[in-house]
Design an enzyme around this catalytic site. Structure first.
Site, PDB file in Angstrom:
ATOM      1  N   ASN A 234     -10.086  -2.150  -1.422  1.00 53.31           N
ATOM      2  CA  ASN A 234      -8.667  -1.871  -1.197  1.00 53.31           C
ATOM      3  C   ASN A 234      -7.852  -2.605  -2.269  1.00 53.31           C
ATOM      4  OD1 ASN A 234      -6.000  -1.901  -0.340  1.00 53.31           O
ATOM      5  ND2 ASN A 234      -6.509  -2.189   1.824  1.00 53.31           N
TER       6      ASN A 234
ATOM      7  N   CYS B 175       0.801  -1.231   0.000  1.00 56.76           N
ATOM      8  CA  CYS B 175       0.000   0.000   0.000  1.00 56.76           C
ATOM      9  C   CYS B 175       0.833   1.280   0.000  1.00 56.76           C
ATOM     10  CB  CYS B 175      -0.954  -0.039   1.188  1.00 56.76           C
ATOM     11  SG  CYS B 175      -1.920  -1.569   1.187  1.00 56.76           S
TER      12      CYS B 175
ATOM     13  N   HIS C 233      -3.843   6.251   1.169  1.00 58.97           N
ATOM     14  CA  HIS C 233      -4.163   4.887   0.738  1.00 58.97           C
ATOM     15  C   HIS C 233      -5.588   4.566   1.187  1.00 58.97           C
ATOM     16  CE1 HIS C 233      -4.379   0.636   0.446  1.00 58.97           C
ATOM     17  NE2 HIS C 233      -4.280   0.437   1.748  1.00 58.97           N
TER      18      HIS C 233
END
Lengths: 71, 331
Positions: B288, B111, B258
């Site tokens: 995600n 990430c 993120h």
């Protein structure tokens, strides 16, 4: 934060009604995140996944924070 | 002398997994919790496609809309490569019919990967090693999530982005703050399948959280500890990035972090005191996507007129490693 306010917050996190220090609680994944955020915001302390796993009663959270930190 | 992001495109696989789909598989799946607290309704799943297939498609999109032949470096960020070796970036060079006198390398980050990728681009361009870089982020985490792990299946989606970075007169990518803490390596991990532990057909099923199951061949995430890491380190990261650039909060037009999950992002927004209208929060349909969330968010924000040319945007990536970093870009 006084004890009454504290109990209301924990009640909201755990989705329970009329809790007291001896109330048994089960901290699921969402409640874990809410509890971490609450302790960080109100008490500037962090609680690990392992410590969360050991919580069985409301009193365990009070013990973790320190009784003296709740008026 | 500086570096700019010329263009960003992304590609998402066509197959989707909705919350309703998950509810059919898991009777105890809480639809409202995932939608309201986690902020996700559906996620794209690469059932037949690989990370490289996704990367090829995102790269093709960005190259078609820019000067195709001037790429002189490929940086390829993934944690789910098609092969342990060779390097995916080399295969991508061939698939895209790019010339052979260019550099190409993979780097393994999650990430935080896009921010690190920008830092690498800046280094390569500032030193004259490259002039025009194709920066790819691509991951298929869902291939490594156990079927019975409803927690991670609800959080992660697959996707790829491709950005073109090039030389420019202005310093449009400013100073970086990069951080690492490998002591948390096991907080988010796929344990088996590397050179230390082979894949194990008989790997034991383990339970965590709210009746989620996984084995050591699959992805495991200690969600609460990752959350602790984030709320402890990201506020400081933002201050450090601002300090390094001698800027203050008011000089930042927009914040793109993120896109991990809604709850975490909202807590960070509150803790760092970022105004809601300046804070990007949109993972409803993409979930995600690891290193792809930030470039997807930049493109979304630009297309939705939340950011415009000349705006200063603070980027912050954080996660597996543990690794975190931030910078400020001028759009």
């Amino acid at each position: 934060m006084n004890k009454k306010e504290f109990l209301i917050e924990i009640q909201d996190i755990m989705l329970l009604d009329n809790i007291n220090e001896t109330t048994a609680i089960e901290v699921d994944s969402m409640a874990s995140l809410l509890l971490i955020a609450f302790l960080d915001e109100e008490f500037s302390t962090s609680i690990s996944q392992e410590q969360i796993k050991s919580i069985k009663y409301v009193s365990d959270i009070i013990e973790f924070i320190g009784d003296e930190n709740i008026k | 002398m500086g570096v700019k992001i010329e263009k960003i495109e992304f590609y998402l696989p066509s197959d989707k997994l909705t919350n309703e789909d998950l509810k059919k598989e898991f009777v105890d799946f809480d639809l409202s919790k995932v939608e309201n607290k986690i902020g996700i309704k559906s996620r794209h799943i690469a059932n037949k496609e690989t990370s490289l297939d996704l990367a090829y498609n995102s790269s093709l999109k960005v190259l078609k809309s820019t000067k195709y032949k001037n790429i002189d470096f490929i940086l390829y960020c993934t944690q789910t490569p098609d092969y342990i070796l060779p390097t995916s970036a080399c295969i991508l060079q061939d698939k895209l019919n790019l010339k052979t006198d260019i550099g190409a390398l993979d780097f393994n980050l999650g990430c935080s990967g896009y921010v690190y990728g920008l830092a690498l681009c800046k280094g390569l361009i500032d030193t004259g090693i490259a002039k025009r870089i194709l920066l790819v982020t691509t991951d298929t985490y869902t291939k490594y999530i156990h079927k019975q792990d409803k927690g991670n299946r609800s959080i992660f989606g697959d996707g790829s982005t491709a950005s073109i970075l090039s030389y420019c007169d202005k310093n449009n990518i400013k100073e970086f703050q990069l951080n690492t803490d490998g002591s948390g390596y096991d907080k988010l991990i796929i344990k088996n399948g590397g050179s230390k532990y082979s894949l194990d057909e008989n790997s034991a099923l383990k339970m965590y959280g709210d009746n989620n199951y996984y084995n050591d061949n699959c992805l495991y995430m200690q969600g609460p500890d990752i959350f602790n890491f984030t709320i402890k380190n990201i506020p400081k990261l933002i201050n450090d990035v601002l300090d390094k650039n001698k800027m203050n909060m008011d000089e930042i037009d927009y914040f793109i972090f993120h896109q991990a999950n809604k709850f975490m992002l909202k807590y960070l927004m509150k803790k760092i005191k970022i105004p809601k209208e300046k804070f990007h929060l949109n993972l409803t349909e993409t979930a995600n996507t690891v290193s792809s969330t930030i470039p997807i968010a930049i493109k979304q924000a630009f297309d939705d007129n939340k950011i415009k040319i000349g705006d200063n945007v603070l980027l912050a990536g954080f996660g597996v490693g543990l690794s975190w970093g931030g910078t400020i870009i001028t759009v």
